[in-house]
Design a protein around this motif. Structure first.
Motif, PDB file in Angstrom:
ATOM      1  N   ILE A   1      59.404  41.304  53.585  1.00 23.59           N
ATOM      2  CA  ILE A   1      58.247  40.539  53.108  1.00 23.59           C
ATOM      3  C   ILE A   1      58.627  39.068  53.234  1.00 23.59           C
ATOM      4  CG2 ILE A   1      56.825  39.962  51.097  1.00 23.59           C
ATOM      5  CD1 ILE A   1      57.327  42.836  50.063  1.00 23.59           C
ATOM      6  N   ASN A   2      58.054  38.407  54.234  1.00 30.82           N
ATOM      7  CA  ASN A   2      58.404  37.005  54.447  1.00 30.82           C
ATOM      8  C   ASN A   2      58.047  36.209  53.183  1.00 30.82           C
ATOM      9  OD1 ASN A   2      58.423  34.247  55.343  1.00 30.82           O
ATOM     10  ND2 ASN A   2      58.468  35.059  57.433  1.00 30.82           N
ATOM     11  N   LYS A   3      59.002  35.462  52.692  1.00 30.50           N
ATOM     12  CA  LYS A   3      58.746  34.711  51.450  1.00 30.50           C
ATOM     13  C   LYS A   3      57.540  33.778  51.598  1.00 30.50           C
ATOM     14  CE  LYS A   3      61.980  31.033  52.477  1.00 30.50           C
ATOM     15  NZ  LYS A   3      63.158  30.279  52.159  1.00 30.50           N
ATOM     16  N   ASN A   4      57.239  33.397  52.849  1.00 26.77           N
ATOM     17  CA  ASN A   4      56.136  32.451  53.064  1.00 26.77           C
ATOM     18  C   ASN A   4      54.764  33.027  52.724  1.00 26.77           C
ATOM     19  OD1 ASN A   4      57.871  30.449  53.783  1.00 26.77           O
ATOM     20  ND2 ASN A   4      57.716  30.830  55.980  1.00 26.77           N
ATOM     21  N   ILE A   5      54.692  34.327  52.481  1.00 29.03           N
ATOM     22  CA  ILE A   5      53.443  34.918  51.983  1.00 29.03           C
ATOM     23  C   ILE A   5      53.079  34.278  50.629  1.00 29.03           C
ATOM     24  CG2 ILE A   5      52.584  37.066  50.910  1.00 29.03           C
ATOM     25  CD1 ILE A   5      53.766  38.601  53.256  1.00 29.03           C
ATOM     26  N   TYR A   6      54.108  33.735  49.953  1.00 32.22           N
ATOM     27  CA  TYR A   6      53.884  33.140  48.630  1.00 32.22           C
ATOM     28  C   TYR A   6      53.696  31.621  48.723  1.00 32.22           C
ATOM     29  CZ  TYR A   6      54.550  37.736  47.033  1.00 32.22           C
ATOM     30  OH  TYR A   6      54.337  39.076  46.831  1.00 32.22           O
TER      31      TYR A   6
ATOM     32  N   LYS B   1      41.600  44.467  60.609  1.00 26.93           N
ATOM     33  CA  LYS B   1      40.872  44.272  61.870  1.00 26.93           C
ATOM     34  C   LYS B   1      41.451  43.135  62.710  1.00 26.93           C
ATOM     35  CE  LYS B   1      36.598  46.518  60.546  1.00 26.93           C
ATOM     36  NZ  LYS B   1      35.201  46.374  60.107  1.00 26.93           N
ATOM     37  N   HIS B   2      41.876  42.044  62.047  1.00 31.01           N
ATOM     38  CA  HIS B   2      42.520  40.977  62.834  1.00 31.01           C
ATOM     39  C   HIS B   2      43.857  41.488  63.397  1.00 31.01           C
ATOM     40  CE1 HIS B   2      39.693  37.701  62.215  1.00 31.01           C
ATOM     41  NE2 HIS B   2      39.615  38.034  60.929  1.00 31.01           N
ATOM     42  N   GLU B   3      44.551  42.293  62.614  1.00 35.37           N
ATOM     43  CA  GLU B   3      45.825  42.863  63.080  1.00 35.37           C
ATOM     44  C   GLU B   3      45.625  43.738  64.306  1.00 35.37           C
ATOM     45  OE1 GLU B   3      48.560  43.432  59.083  1.00 35.37           O
ATOM     46  OE2 GLU B   3      47.576  45.161  59.968  1.00 35.37           O
ATOM     47  N   ALA B   4      44.560  44.537  64.270  1.00 36.71           N
ATOM     48  CA  ALA B   4      44.310  45.454  65.398  1.00 36.71           C
ATOM     49  C   ALA B   4      44.119  44.657  66.690  1.00 36.71           C
ATOM     50  CB  ALA B   4      43.089  46.318  65.097  1.00 36.71           C
TER      51      ALA B   4
ATOM     52  N   GLN C   1      54.390  43.940  70.077  1.00 39.06           N
ATOM     53  CA  GLN C   1      55.713  43.770  69.440  1.00 39.06           C
ATOM     54  C   GLN C   1      55.640  42.885  68.200  1.00 39.06           C
ATOM     55  OE1 GLN C   1      57.702  42.400  73.024  1.00 39.06           O
ATOM     56  NE2 GLN C   1      58.943  44.271  72.944  1.00 39.06           N
ATOM     57  N   LYS C   2      54.446  42.462  67.877  1.00 41.59           N
ATOM     58  CA  LYS C   2      54.202  41.684  66.659  1.00 41.59           C
ATOM     59  C   LYS C   2      55.038  40.406  66.597  1.00 41.59           C
ATOM     60  CE  LYS C   2      52.890  45.774  63.948  1.00 41.59           C
ATOM     61  NZ  LYS C   2      51.443  45.633  63.841  1.00 41.59           N
ATOM     62  N   LYS C   3      55.064  39.701  67.732  1.00 44.68           N
ATOM     63  CA  LYS C   3      55.824  38.438  67.746  1.00 44.68           C
ATOM     64  C   LYS C   3      55.062  37.344  67.015  1.00 44.68           C
ATOM     65  CE  LYS C   3      58.881  39.106  71.560  1.00 44.68           C
ATOM     66  NZ  LYS C   3      58.902  39.371  72.985  1.00 44.68           N
ATOM     67  N   LEU C   4      53.744  37.345  67.171  1.00 47.11           N
ATOM     68  CA  LEU C   4      52.937  36.312  66.523  1.00 47.11           C
ATOM     69  C   LEU C   4      52.609  36.717  65.094  1.00 47.11           C
ATOM     70  CD1 LEU C   4      52.651  35.288  69.450  1.00 47.11           C
ATOM     71  CD2 LEU C   4      50.266  34.806  68.936  1.00 47.11           C
TER      72      LEU C   4
ATOM     73  N   PHE D   1      48.959  41.538  51.141  1.00 47.49           N
ATOM     74  CA  PHE D   1      49.845  40.819  52.075  1.00 47.49           C
ATOM     75  C   PHE D   1      51.218  41.503  52.152  1.00 47.49           C
ATOM     76  CE2 PHE D   1      47.483  36.562  51.127  1.00 47.49           C
ATOM     77  CZ  PHE D   1      46.448  36.938  51.971  1.00 47.49           C
ATOM     78  N   ASN D   2      51.764  41.887  51.002  1.00 48.06           N
ATOM     79  CA  ASN D   2      53.069  42.563  51.023  1.00 48.06           C
ATOM     80  C   ASN D   2      53.008  43.811  51.903  1.00 48.06           C
ATOM     81  OD1 ASN D   2      54.187  40.755  49.234  1.00 48.06           O
ATOM     82  ND2 ASN D   2      54.001  42.071  47.432  1.00 48.06           N
ATOM     83  N   ASN D   3      51.936  44.591  51.713  1.00 44.81           N
ATOM     84  CA  ASN D   3      51.840  45.859  52.441  1.00 44.81           C
ATOM     85  C   ASN D   3      51.577  45.647  53.934  1.00 44.81           C
ATOM     86  OD1 ASN D   3      52.360  47.445  50.180  1.00 44.81           O
ATOM     87  ND2 ASN D   3      50.218  47.422  49.534  1.00 44.81           N
ATOM     88  N   HIS D   4      51.166  44.441  54.315  1.00 46.27           N
ATOM     89  CA  HIS D   4      50.925  44.124  55.735  1.00 46.27           C
ATOM     90  C   HIS D   4      51.952  43.119  56.246  1.00 46.27           C
ATOM     91  CE1 HIS D   4      47.002  46.113  56.487  1.00 46.27           C
ATOM     92  NE2 HIS D   4      46.886  46.012  55.171  1.00 46.27           N
ATOM     93  N   CYS D   5      53.150  43.147  55.672  1.00 46.40           N
ATOM     94  CA  CYS D   5      54.100  42.066  55.979  1.00 46.40           C
ATOM     95  C   CYS D   5      54.638  42.125  57.410  1.00 46.40           C
ATOM     96  CB  CYS D   5      55.241  42.059  54.973  1.00 46.40           C
ATOM     97  SG  CYS D   5      56.206  43.565  55.000  1.00 46.40           S
ATOM     98  N   ASP D   6      54.361  43.211  58.126  1.00 41.35           N
ATOM     99  CA  ASP D   6      54.812  43.234  59.518  1.00 41.35           C
ATOM    100  C   ASP D   6      54.010  42.248  60.371  1.00 41.35           C
ATOM    101  OD1 ASP D   6      52.493  44.720  59.301  1.00 41.35           O
ATOM    102  OD2 ASP D   6      53.100  46.240  60.763  1.00 41.35           O
ATOM    103  N   ARG D   7      52.822  41.858  59.916  1.00 42.41           N
ATOM    104  CA  ARG D   7      52.010  40.897  60.675  1.00 42.41           C
ATOM    105  C   ARG D   7      51.684  39.642  59.847  1.00 42.41           C
ATOM    106  NH1 ARG D   7      51.310  40.144  66.056  1.00 42.41           N
ATOM    107  NH2 ARG D   7      50.459  42.194  66.555  1.00 42.41           N
ATOM    108  N   VAL D   8      51.410  39.825  58.572  1.00 43.93           N
ATOM    109  CA  VAL D   8      51.108  38.650  57.735  1.00 43.93           C
ATOM    110  C   VAL D   8      52.451  38.048  57.315  1.00 43.93           C
ATOM    111  CG1 VAL D   8      50.000  37.796  55.633  1.00 43.93           C
ATOM    112  CG2 VAL D   8      48.971  39.697  56.887  1.00 43.93           C
ATOM    113  N   ARG D   9      52.777  36.908  57.896  1.00 42.68           N
ATOM    114  CA  ARG D   9      54.096  36.342  57.606  1.00 42.68           C
ATOM    115  C   ARG D   9      54.018  34.968  56.950  1.00 42.68           C
ATOM    116  NH1 ARG D   9      55.417  39.497  62.396  1.00 42.68           N
ATOM    117  NH2 ARG D   9      55.438  37.717  63.810  1.00 42.68           N
TER     118      ARG D   9
END
Ligand code: AHR
Length: 516
Positions: free
Chosen positions: A37-42, A299-302, A310-313, A354-362
């Motif tokens: 969970i990227n700390k920047n979510i906070y 939907k934005h993730e999809a 590879q979820k670089k962005l 956000f935590n549960n989507h931390c693979d994309r929401v960083r």
């Protein structure tokens, strides 16, 4: 910390565990925990808007009344350090696309004034500028996130800003920085290329903006040479999926690191409702809007997955929060609103998403830090209030840079009229010390809900929990009663077998701490 198994009085778990209703069931998949969970979510956001910067953060170094360091309030600095703010976005918002950074550096007496045309036509004297902001970030331990002026600025102006903040050696902007009293660069990593390009940032189409983005990005030099520059494209307004599609399709991967998304929990832009005297129906409507974040992120993730499997962005939700009518008697352009248990619910639910989507929401940035929209701090001359939202963000900061534990929920429902919403929201993580934290929200304002959390092996122990709650969802901290709502210790959870039984009071946020 004292570690113990909590033994609860039998009656505390009534009603749901003892036959008066089915508990919500949460299954943690501990072996599948792998994504941080990227700390920047906070993260947070501070704009030159109303009393966010002036009076909220900055009172000027000549203030005799409010203790400050280099003009920034000491009480606010202390609260922000405790909050563990990882990243702070500045100077806007809409203001960013009118801001000319060169007006805000050098001797304060020589800085020109401007009119803040977006936010009330006030006079902006530029006394809080780049050095002031970046030094404040250093003091609170936050990474700065600079939003550049694309709408009314130039590529040269933006690229020189990067040189000013990060340039080394003898470059002209680095020399200027040094002459303004700052020898070493700040090593700023995060840059937003404009703000809301679809609206106040220039009313552009996504196709036009993606070309502009490429032009700006090409001239954004990473002066640090560490390859860590992070460029964020101005992103979609809520459910504008076409915008994200164009950003992902048209911008080459080497020029971009993140795409933003702005979404506010608003009942109706023409009838936003009051911040404190709202009805239960308005509460429900706000919760429904807040929970829509899950759909938007999915939907934005999809779309992002299609172009970047590879979820670089990163998906960067750099404006989110509740938005209501301003407090009666205050300037409508200043967006000053109180903050109740409803806001605590928005914060708890959104951060769990956000935590549960931390693979994309960083990264995510709550709007805004002080005195504007869903603030964590309100100020009034010498006084400050820590809002219920502050307390939720402080309770949740245990998730920062921890490993997210995937989970599934079989929910129970909060009904209002003919409509219903899932009552329980959860996220979980394991930190670097091996401690597991679970944050649970019960948005139901009327009912205590039982939650059974499964997935622990035998031998787990629980430390003291924490809870944020109040008698009414309309309750708030005022300058007269600043500590009405604050976290308390929580004893409504019990380990039983390989599971955990939690009794969640109405409209509450709970933090559970466990270890094996
Ligand atoms: O946060 C207030 C405003 O909302 C910001 O300036 C803008 O980006 C958004 O529309």
């Amino acid at each position: 910390m004292k570690k113990k198994n909590l033994v609860l009085p039998f009656l505390f778990l009534v009603p749901s565990f003892f036959g008066f209703g089915q508990p919500a069931t949460v299954v943690l998949r501990l072996p599948d925990a792998k994504t941080m969970i990227n700390k920047n979510i906070y993260g947070h956001f501070a704009e030159h808007l109303g009393h966010c910067i002036y009076d909220g953060l900055y009172v000027g170094d000549s203030s005799q009344v409010i203790p400050n360091t280099a003009g920034v309030r000491n009480d606010v600095i202390a609260a922000l350090i405790k909050l563990k703010v990882p990243v702070l976005r500045w100077p806007g918002g809409c203001f960013a696309d009118t801001y000319h950074w060169k007006d805000g550096v050098g001797p304060k007496k020589d800085r020109p004034s401007m009119i803040n045309k977006w936010w009330g036509g006030t006079s902006e004297d530029n006394s809080f500028g780049t050095n002031d902001f970046l030094n404040m970030c250093e003091r609170i331990g936050a990474d700065p996130y600079l939003a550049g002026n694309v709408g009314s600025g130039t590529v040269q102006e933006f690229s020189q800003w990067l040189e000013y903040v990060n340039g080394e050696g003898n470059s002209p902007m680095a020399r200027w920085r040094k002459s303004n009293g700052r020898e070493k660069p700040w090593n700023v990593k995060y840059f937003g290329v404009g703000n809301e390009a679809w609206g106040c940032g220039g009313n552009m189409t996504p196709e036009y903006y993606s070309n502009i983005f490429k032009q700006y990005s090409t001239f954004m030099t990473d002066w640090t040479n560490s390859g860590h520059m992070f460029r964020v494209a101005s992103g979609a307004n809520g459910d504008d999926y076409h915008w994200t599609e164009v950003m992902m399709r048209d911008i080459p991967k080497g020029l971009i690191e993140g795409v933003s998304l702005h979404y506010y929990s608003v009942i109706d832009w023409n009838a936003k409702g009051p911040s404190t005297t709202f009805t239960t129906q308005q509460y429900f409507a706000t919760m429904k809007q807040a929970m829509r974040m899950e759909e938007l992120v999915n939907k934005h993730e999809a779309i992002m997955d299609k172009y970047d499997p590879q979820k670089k962005l990163a998906l960067v939700v750099d404006e989110w929060g509740g938005w209501y009518e301003v407090e009666p008697g205050t300037n409508p352009a200043f967006l000053y609103q109180q903050n109740t248990m409803r806001d605590a619910m928005i914060a708890g639910v959104t951060l769990n998403i956000f935590n549960n989507h931390c693979d994309r929401v960083r990264m995510a940035n709550l709007a805004q830090m002080v005195n504007v929209l869903q603030s964590v701090i309100l100020t009034n001359k010498q006084k400050i209030i820590l809002t219920p939202t502050y307390h939720v963000m402080e309770m949740y900061n245990v998730h920062q840079d921890a490993t997210m534990i995937p989970l599934t929920v079989r929910n129970v429902f909060y009904r209002e009229g003919n409509d219903s919403l899932p009552s329980i929201s959860v996220s979980a993580s394991r930190d670097k010390q091996g401690i597991t934290h679970v944050t649970v929200v019960n948005i139901d304002p009327r009912n205590t809900n039982a939650v059974e959390i499964q997935g622990f092996g035998s031998g787990w122990k629980m430390d003291n929990g924490r809870i944020l709650r109040s008698a009414k969802i309309q309750d708030f901290n005022s300058f007269e009663e600043p500590d009405k709502i604050k976290p308390e210790s929580f004893s409504g959870a019990m380990i039983s077998g390989n599971g955990l039984q939690v009794s969640m009071p109405p409209a509450s946020v709970v933090l559970l701490t466990l270890h094996s």
